[in-house]
Write an enzyme that holds these catalytic residues in place. Structure first.
Site, short mmCIF file in Angstrom:
data_model
loop_
_atom_site.label_atom_id
_atom_site.label_comp_id
_atom_site.label_asym_id
_atom_site.label_seq_id
_atom_site.Cartn_x
_atom_site.Cartn_y
_atom_site.Cartn_z
N HIS A 13 0.86 -1.20 0.00
CA HIS A 13 0.00 0.00 0.00
C HIS A 13 0.89 1.24 0.00
O HIS A 13 1.50 1.58 1.01
CB HIS A 13 -0.91 0.02 1.24
N HIS A 15 1.52 5.40 -1.69
CA HIS A 15 1.17 6.59 -2.50
C HIS A 15 2.46 7.22 -3.00
O HIS A 15 3.36 7.48 -2.19
CB HIS A 15 0.44 7.63 -1.64
N ARG A 17 2.19 9.78 -5.71
CA ARG A 17 1.82 11.02 -6.43
C ARG A 17 2.28 10.92 -7.89
O ARG A 17 2.47 9.83 -8.41
CB ARG A 17 2.38 12.27 -5.74
N ASN A 41 -5.19 7.27 -6.12
CA ASN A 41 -5.91 8.50 -5.77
C ASN A 41 -5.18 9.76 -6.23
O ASN A 41 -4.84 10.62 -5.44
CB ASN A 41 -6.22 8.55 -4.25
N LYS A 99 -9.25 -0.18 -5.83
CA LYS A 99 -9.30 0.48 -4.53
C LYS A 99 -10.65 1.15 -4.30
O LYS A 99 -11.14 1.89 -5.15
CB LYS A 99 -8.19 1.55 -4.46
N HIS A 136 -10.47 1.32 1.90
CA HIS A 136 -10.24 2.32 2.95
C HIS A 136 -11.46 2.23 3.86
O HIS A 136 -12.53 2.73 3.54
CB HIS A 136 -10.09 3.73 2.36
N HIS A 174 -4.53 -0.54 5.95
CA HIS A 174 -4.05 0.24 7.09
C HIS A 174 -4.98 0.15 8.31
O HIS A 174 -5.53 1.15 8.76
CB HIS A 174 -3.78 1.70 6.72
N LEU A 219 -4.81 9.28 7.94
CA LEU A 219 -6.11 8.62 8.07
C LEU A 219 -5.97 7.17 7.67
O LEU A 219 -5.29 6.89 6.68
CB LEU A 219 -7.15 9.32 7.19
N ASP A 247 1.42 2.65 3.53
CA ASP A 247 0.57 3.84 3.36
C ASP A 247 1.43 5.11 3.39
O ASP A 247 0.95 6.17 3.79
CB ASP A 247 -0.55 3.90 4.41
N HIS A 251 3.14 14.52 1.33
CA HIS A 251 2.54 15.84 1.06
C HIS A 251 3.65 16.84 1.28
O HIS A 251 4.54 16.62 2.11
CB HIS A 251 1.40 16.13 2.04
N ALA A 263 -3.95 14.95 5.42
CA ALA A 263 -3.69 13.67 6.09
C ALA A 263 -2.67 12.89 5.30
O ALA A 263 -2.78 12.77 4.08
CB ALA A 263 -4.99 12.88 6.18
C1 NCD Z 1 -3.54 9.20 2.00
C2 NCD Z 1 -3.04 10.21 0.97
O1 NCD Z 1 -2.48 11.24 1.37
O2 NCD Z 1 -3.22 9.97 -0.23
N1 NCD Z 1 -3.54 9.81 3.31
C3 NCD Z 1 -3.49 9.18 4.50
O3 NCD Z 1 -3.60 9.84 5.53
N2 NCD Z 1 -3.31 7.88 4.59
C4 NCD Z 1 -4.87 8.69 1.61
C5 NCD Z 1 -5.28 7.46 2.37
O4 NCD Z 1 -4.74 6.37 2.15
O5 NCD Z 1 -6.15 7.57 3.23
ZN ZN Z 2 -3.37 5.12 1.66
#
Ligand code: NCD
Ligand code: ZN
Length: 343
Positions: A13, A15, A17, A41, A99, A136, A174, A219, A247, A251, A263
Site C-alpha cells: 500500500h 502513495h 503522487r 488517488n 481500490k 479504505h 491500514h 487517516l 501507506d 505531502h 492527512a
Molecule cells: C492518504 C493520501 O495522502 O493519499 N492519506 C493518509 O492519511 N493515509 C490517503 C489514504 O490512504 O487515506
Molecule cells: Zn493510503
C-alpha cells in the site's frame, strides 16, 4: 542480533503522487522493496487501464538505473466503473487490485463511491476474477467520531458487503483498531489486512505531544495505546492474513503545516527499518520476513522476490527534510536516530 537478512520485501500500500516529485521519492521505495501496490488517488484518479499503464511508465522512469522495482497498479473504484474494465485489468497483468474509497473519506477521495450498491456489477466481476478489492475502511458520516470510523465501517458496511460477496478477496487497508484485528482473525482466508509502521510505533498521544504535530496526522488517525498493542500482536503473530503496507503518503511541508493540513505520513525513506524497530521492540524479529516479504505476495498470488536485503545495527540520523519537487517533505521521525540501517 546485529544483522537481519530478509527476502526482499514488498509494500502492499503506497502513495507516490505524480510528476517531478516521483524522482524525489521513488528511489526510497525502490531501494528497499521489490514491488509496491500503487494507490490510484491522483487528481483525477486512475480509473482506466490506459491511465494505469501510462502512470506505471512514469513511475518506472523514476527508478534509478540498475535497480529492479515493479509498480503494481490499481484502479480507483467509482460508482460507474464497468465490469468490462475489470476484465481488461485482470488480463493486463499490470493492474493487480481495485481500490475502494468511500467518497470524501480521505485525501483525493472526492470521486469515490457514494453508494456501494452502484458498484455491484464491478464487484461481481472482481469476485469472479479473484482480483482483490482494497478498502479504505472508514465511514464518512460526519456524526461518527473520527476515532470510531473504522469500527463502525466494519459493522455497517464491510460485514453486509461480505455477506453479498462471500468469495470476494478483500484487503482492509491500514487497520488501526483491535476491532479490525478481531474481525480479520474471524473471517475466511480471502480477507486480509495491511498494517503501517506508524500504527505499530505510535498512538494518538503522539499527535499532541507538547503541541499539535501535523506530521503524525494520517487517516485512519492514530488510535489509543490498547489498539496499537493489538496491531503489534497481530503483525508479529505469524498469521498470514496480516502483511506490510506502509501507506507512505507524501505531502509538501506547506500542505501539512497548514491551518487545514493534509492527512498522510511519509515513511518510504526508512520503511523497512521502522518495521524492524517495531518488531524488535516486541522480540519478534524472527516474524518480520513473513510479514514483510511472504504473506502479501502469497495473497496476491505472486512469486517471492528472488533477492534479499540486509539490515545492520548501525545508528543513522533521518534527515530533517527531503526535496519534494520545488517544495520540501518532512519524513516520519525527521532528525531522529534509527538503529537499523539498510546495507
Ligand atoms: C492518504 C493520501 O495522502 O493519499 N492519506 C493518509 O492519511 N493515509 C490517503 C489514504 O490512504 O487515506
Ligand atoms: Zn493510503
Amino acid at each position: 542480533m546485529n544483522s537481519i537478512t530478509l527476502i526482499r520485501p514488498d509494500d502492499w500500500h503506497l502513495h507516490v503522487r505524480d510528476g517531478e516529485v516521483l524522482n524525489d521519492i521513488i528511489p526510497h521505495t525502490a531501494a528497499r522493496f521489490g514491488r509496491a501496490i500503487i494507490m490510484p488517488n491522483l487528481k483525477p484518479p486512475i480509473t482506466t487501464m490506459e491511465q494505469a499503464v501510462a502512470y506505471q511508465q512514469r513511475i518506472q522512469a523514476a527508478v534509478p538505473n540498475g535497480i529492479h522495482f515493479t509498480p503494481l497498479m490499481t484502479l480507483y473504484l467509482t460508482d460507474n466503473m464497468r465490469a468490462s474494465e475489470i476484465a481488461a485489468a485482470k488480463q493486463s497483468g499490470i493492474v493487480h487490485a481495485v481500490k475502494y474509497y468511500p467518497a470524501g473519506a480521505t485525501t483525493n477521495s472526492d470521486a469515490g463511491v457514494t453508494d456501494l450498491k452502484k458498484t455491484y456489477a464491478a464487484l461481481e466481476s472482481l469476485q469472479q476474477h479473484g482480483m482483490p478489492l482494497l478498502i479504505h475502511g472508514e465511514v464518512t458520516t460526519p456524526e461518527i467520531d473520527v476515532f470510531d470510523r473504522e469500527a463502525v465501517f466494519i459493522d455497517s458496511v464491510l460485514q453486509p458487503l461480505l455477506k453479498d460477496f462471500p468469495e470476494l478477496k478483500v484487503v482492509l487497508e491500514h487497520i488501526t483498531t483491535a476491532q479490525a484485528v478481531d474481525f480479520i482473525q474471524s473471517t475466511s482466508k480471502n480477507i486480509a489486512a495491511t498494517i503501517t509502521p506508524q500504527h505499530l510505533l505510535f498512538n494518538r498521544n503522539d499527535i499532541f505531544k507538547g503541541g499539535i504535530r501535523p506530521h503524525y496526522y494520517c487517516l485512519p488517525i492514530l488510535k489509543r495505546e490498547q489498539h496499537r498493542e493489538a496491531l503489534v500482536k497481530a503483525a508479529t503473530s505469524g498469521n498470514p492474513k496480516f502483511f506490510l503496507g506502509t501507506d507512505s503518503a507524501p505531502h509538501s511541508q506547506t500542505a501539512k503545516q497548514n491551518a487545514c493540513g493534509c492527512a498522510g505520513i511519509y515513511s518510504a525513506h526508512a520503511a523497512i527499518e521502522l518495521y524492524a524497530e517495531a518488531f524488535e521492540k516486541n522480540n519478534a524479529l524472527d516474524k518480520l520476513e513473513g510479514f514483510a516479504s511472504v504473506y502479501g505476495a502469497d495473497y496476491y498470488q505472486l512469486p517471492l522476490n528472488p533477492d534479499k536485503i540486509t539490515l545492520i545495527k548501525e545508528p543513522w540520523q533521518i534527515p530533517q527534510h527531503y526535496q519534494f519537487g520545488n517544495n520540501t517533505l518532512i519524513p516520519l521521525k525527521a532528525g531522529e536516530m534509527m538503529q537499523w540501517k539498510l546495507t
